[in-house]
Design a protein around this motif. Structure first.
Motif, PDB file in Angstrom:
ATOM      1  N   GLU A 180       0.897  -1.209  -0.017  1.00 20.03           N
ATOM      2  CA  GLU A 180       0.069  -0.029   0.010  1.00 20.03           C
ATOM      3  C   GLU A 180       0.851   1.233   0.126  1.00 20.03           C
ATOM      4  N   VAL A 181       1.961   1.446   0.674  1.00 23.11           N
ATOM      5  CA  VAL A 181       2.794   2.601   0.682  1.00 23.11           C
ATOM      6  C   VAL A 181       3.953   2.487  -0.162  1.00 23.11           C
ATOM      7  N   GLY A 182       3.901   1.340  -1.194  1.00 20.07           N
ATOM      8  CA  GLY A 182       4.863   1.395  -2.222  1.00 20.07           C
ATOM      9  C   GLY A 182       6.328   0.945  -1.657  1.00 20.07           C
ATOM     10  N   ILE A 183       6.551   0.190  -0.795  1.00 15.47           N
ATOM     11  CA  ILE A 183       7.935  -0.215  -0.526  1.00 15.47           C
ATOM     12  C   ILE A 183       8.041  -1.709  -0.745  1.00 15.47           C
ATOM     13  N   ASP A 184       9.270  -2.086  -0.814  1.00 12.64           N
ATOM     14  CA  ASP A 184       9.792  -3.653  -1.176  1.00 12.64           C
ATOM     15  C   ASP A 184      10.539  -4.003   0.070  1.00 12.64           C
ATOM     16  N   VAL A 185      10.111  -5.073   0.862  1.00 15.36           N
ATOM     17  CA  VAL A 185      10.749  -5.454   2.006  1.00 15.36           C
ATOM     18  C   VAL A 185      10.992  -7.123   1.845  1.00 15.36           C
ATOM     19  N   GLU A 186      11.962  -7.496   2.436  1.00 16.18           N
ATOM     20  CA  GLU A 186      12.485  -8.902   2.574  1.00 16.18           C
ATOM     21  C   GLU A 186      12.467  -9.496   3.971  1.00 16.18           C
ATOM     22  N   MET A 187      11.749 -10.226   4.616  1.00 10.23           N
ATOM     23  CA  MET A 187      11.524 -10.849   5.694  1.00 10.23           C
ATOM     24  C   MET A 187      12.922 -11.745   5.796  1.00 10.23           C
ATOM     25  N   VAL A 188      13.595 -11.626   7.042  1.00 10.79           N
ATOM     26  CA  VAL A 188      14.881 -12.562   7.207  1.00 10.79           C
ATOM     27  C   VAL A 188      14.553 -13.057   8.524  1.00 10.79           C
ATOM     28  N   GLU A 189      14.601 -14.199   8.722  1.00 13.26           N
ATOM     29  CA  GLU A 189      14.227 -14.973  10.038  1.00 13.26           C
ATOM     30  C   GLU A 189      15.592 -15.150  10.670  1.00 13.26           C
ATOM     31  N   VAL A 190      15.650 -14.671  12.087  1.00 11.47           N
ATOM     32  CA  VAL A 190      17.007 -14.843  12.671  1.00 11.47           C
ATOM     33  C   VAL A 190      16.738 -15.765  13.939  1.00 11.47           C
ATOM     34  N   SER A 191      17.889 -16.262  14.569  1.00  6.86           N
ATOM     35  CA  SER A 191      17.354 -17.139  15.853  1.00  6.86           C
ATOM     36  C   SER A 191      17.316 -16.231  17.232  1.00  6.86           C
ATOM     37  N   SER A 192      17.666 -15.116  17.131  1.00  2.00           N
ATOM     38  CA  SER A 192      17.241 -14.655  18.389  1.00  2.00           C
ATOM     39  C   SER A 192      17.346 -12.968  18.313  1.00  2.00           C
ATOM     40  N   GLY A 193      16.817 -12.321  19.367  1.00  2.00           N
ATOM     41  CA  GLY A 193      16.788 -10.966  19.330  1.00  2.00           C
ATOM     42  C   GLY A 193      18.340 -10.284  19.379  1.00  2.00           C
ATOM     43  N   ASN A 194      19.209 -10.982  19.933  1.00  2.67           N
ATOM     44  CA  ASN A 194      20.351 -10.359  20.002  1.00  2.67           C
ATOM     45  C   ASN A 194      21.113 -10.672  18.629  1.00  2.67           C
ATOM     46  N   ASP A 195      20.928 -11.650  17.620  1.00  6.61           N
ATOM     47  CA  ASP A 195      21.220 -11.637  16.247  1.00  6.61           C
ATOM     48  C   ASP A 195      20.746 -10.272  15.478  1.00  6.61           C
ATOM     49  N   SER A 196      19.376 -10.141  15.916  1.00  4.73           N
ATOM     50  CA  SER A 196      18.985  -8.992  15.293  1.00  4.73           C
ATOM     51  C   SER A 196      19.532  -7.566  15.374  1.00  4.73           C
ATOM     52  N   ILE A 197      19.771  -7.258  16.656  1.00  2.00           N
ATOM     53  CA  ILE A 197      20.431  -6.352  17.174  1.00  2.00           C
ATOM     54  C   ILE A 197      21.837  -6.039  16.486  1.00  2.00           C
ATOM     55  N   THR A 198      22.547  -7.371  16.483  1.00  2.00           N
ATOM     56  CA  THR A 198      24.059  -7.215  15.891  1.00  2.00           C
ATOM     57  C   THR A 198      23.626  -6.927  14.367  1.00  2.00           C
ATOM     58  N   GLY A 199      22.744  -7.611  13.666  1.00  9.27           N
ATOM     59  CA  GLY A 199      22.746  -7.361  12.202  1.00  9.27           C
ATOM     60  C   GLY A 199      22.252  -6.053  12.000  1.00  9.27           C
ATOM     61  N   VAL A 200      21.349  -5.389  12.644  1.00  6.53           N
ATOM     62  CA  VAL A 200      20.776  -3.902  12.482  1.00  6.53           C
ATOM     63  C   VAL A 200      21.960  -3.011  12.741  1.00  6.53           C
TER      64      VAL A 200
END
Length: 356
Positions: free
Chosen positions: A77-97
């Motif tokens: 609806e807003v016109g963006i392309d996103v890719e959902m990437v599963e990680v194994s933990s919140g800490n992996d998310s923090i590190t990756g971001v």
């Protein structure tokens, strides 16, 4: 159902990011607590991400539903392309971001995130992901209380259980803070108990056999435990504002270089939050999304106590500060003075998306 035309990629991402990983995860263990669309968000290149696609780190848990709904329904609806990437933990998310592997993602409000902020890494919370109640997470073994009613009586004063074993899923994560808040209500403190780190699924049999007196379980596991007579929650959901448990992170280098894409992401995310706030987390459409992303049994999820999110994406920073104070008291922060939460949360993209 999720459309087959979607190109959402679900994969376990393992970040090999060297020294920055050590900075983010110092003193913390794995765990957290607790799409796509056609179009083109701007991306000016640099070190972040994959062209015009916004990569989003997520954990396969029902608390990530605002992200699932945003990716599958509102990104178009807003016109963006996103890719959902599963990680194994919140800490992996923090590190990756923080290191630019992902543009955005989720994380529990835990010590790993606070330590990343203290290291001045380019990552900030920008919106809540889910909120909840201590009363919905704290559960007692059926060997201690044979019913919810008996659990409520025992929970009035559990000082006799000093030295006994309680569990959370990992150190320095938001569930540890939730346990600390629960123990305050039953007359104990973290220093009074033996704390074990046990994944959510493994806590259910530990409750059943009395290996732990109690623990903090995120849905659907407390509901499974109650259905199996493994344990019981002593308290009902209170009639008061929920506590923020997880949040959405931006890599601020990316967001500042791509303000239109960051704001459009937030517009889509706000639409998802509004739908969940008004329609609930347990409609057939939402149960289908959770099953598609997590494999959870929709029947069990439908029985579970719901997560919460404010439709206007507001966060009570006074509540969040109590979590930071807890981690400071536990010695899991790599700094000595509290950081004002206003420095940790940046609502500028939310406000731009909502016209505030």
């Amino acid at each position: 159902m999720i459309s087959s035309s979607k190109k959402t990629q679900r994969r376990l991402a393992f970040a090999a990011i060297g020294a920055a990983t050590a900075l983010v995860l110092a003193g913390c263990a794995e765990g957290d607590g607790l799409g796509n669309a056609a179009g083109g968000g701007e991306d000016e290149g640099g070190e972040n991400g994959g062209g015009d696609t916004i990569q989003i780190a997520y954990l396969a848990t029902g608390s990530s539903l605002p992200l699932f709904l945003m990716a599958e329904k509102y990104a178009d609806e807003v016109g963006i392309d996103v890719e959902m990437v599963e990680v194994s933990s919140g800490n992996d998310s923090i590190t990756g971001v923080a290191t630019g592997q992902y543009e955005t993602g989720f994380a529990g409000i835990g010590s790993a995130a606070y330590n990343a902020f203290a290291e001045d890494l380019p990552v900030r919370y920008v919106a809540p992901m889910h909120m909840g109640y201590v009363e919905d997470y704290f559960i007692l073994s059926s060997q201690v209380a044979g019913s919810a009613e008996e659990g409520a009586e025992i929970a009035e004063d559990m000082s006799d259980y000093a030295g006994e074993t309680f569990a959370v899923n990992g150190p320095g994560v938001v569930t540890e803070a939730v346990l600390g808040l629960a123990l305050e209500q039953v007359g104990l403190s973290m220093s009074d108990i033996n704390l074990e780190y046990i994944p959510f699924p493994d806590q259910v049999p530990a409750l059943a056999n009395g290996g732990i007196v109690g623990g903090i379980l995120s849905e659907p596991f407390p509901t499974q435990a109650e259905n199996n007579d493994a344990g019981y929650r002593p308290w009902s959901t209170p009639d008061e504002p929920p506590i923020p448990f997880t949040g959405i992170l931006f890599n601020t280098d990316w967001a500042e270089a791509n303000p239109d894409a960051a704001t459009d992401f937030m517009r889509a995310y706000a639409m998802a939050a509004e739908e969940l706030d008004t329609g609930g987390w347990d409609t057939p459409e939402m149960l289908d999304l959770i099953e598609q992303y997590t494999g959870a049994d929709p029947e069990i999820v439908a029985q579970s106590r719901q997560h919460h999110i404010h439709g206007d994406l507001t966060v009570d920073l006074a509540q969040v500060l109590e979590l930071q104070e807890f981690y400071m008291e536990q010695g899991s922060l790599n700094y000595d003075e509290l950081i004002p939460e206003e420095q940790i949360w940046d609502f500028s993209w939310r406000d731009a998306a909502l016209g505030n």
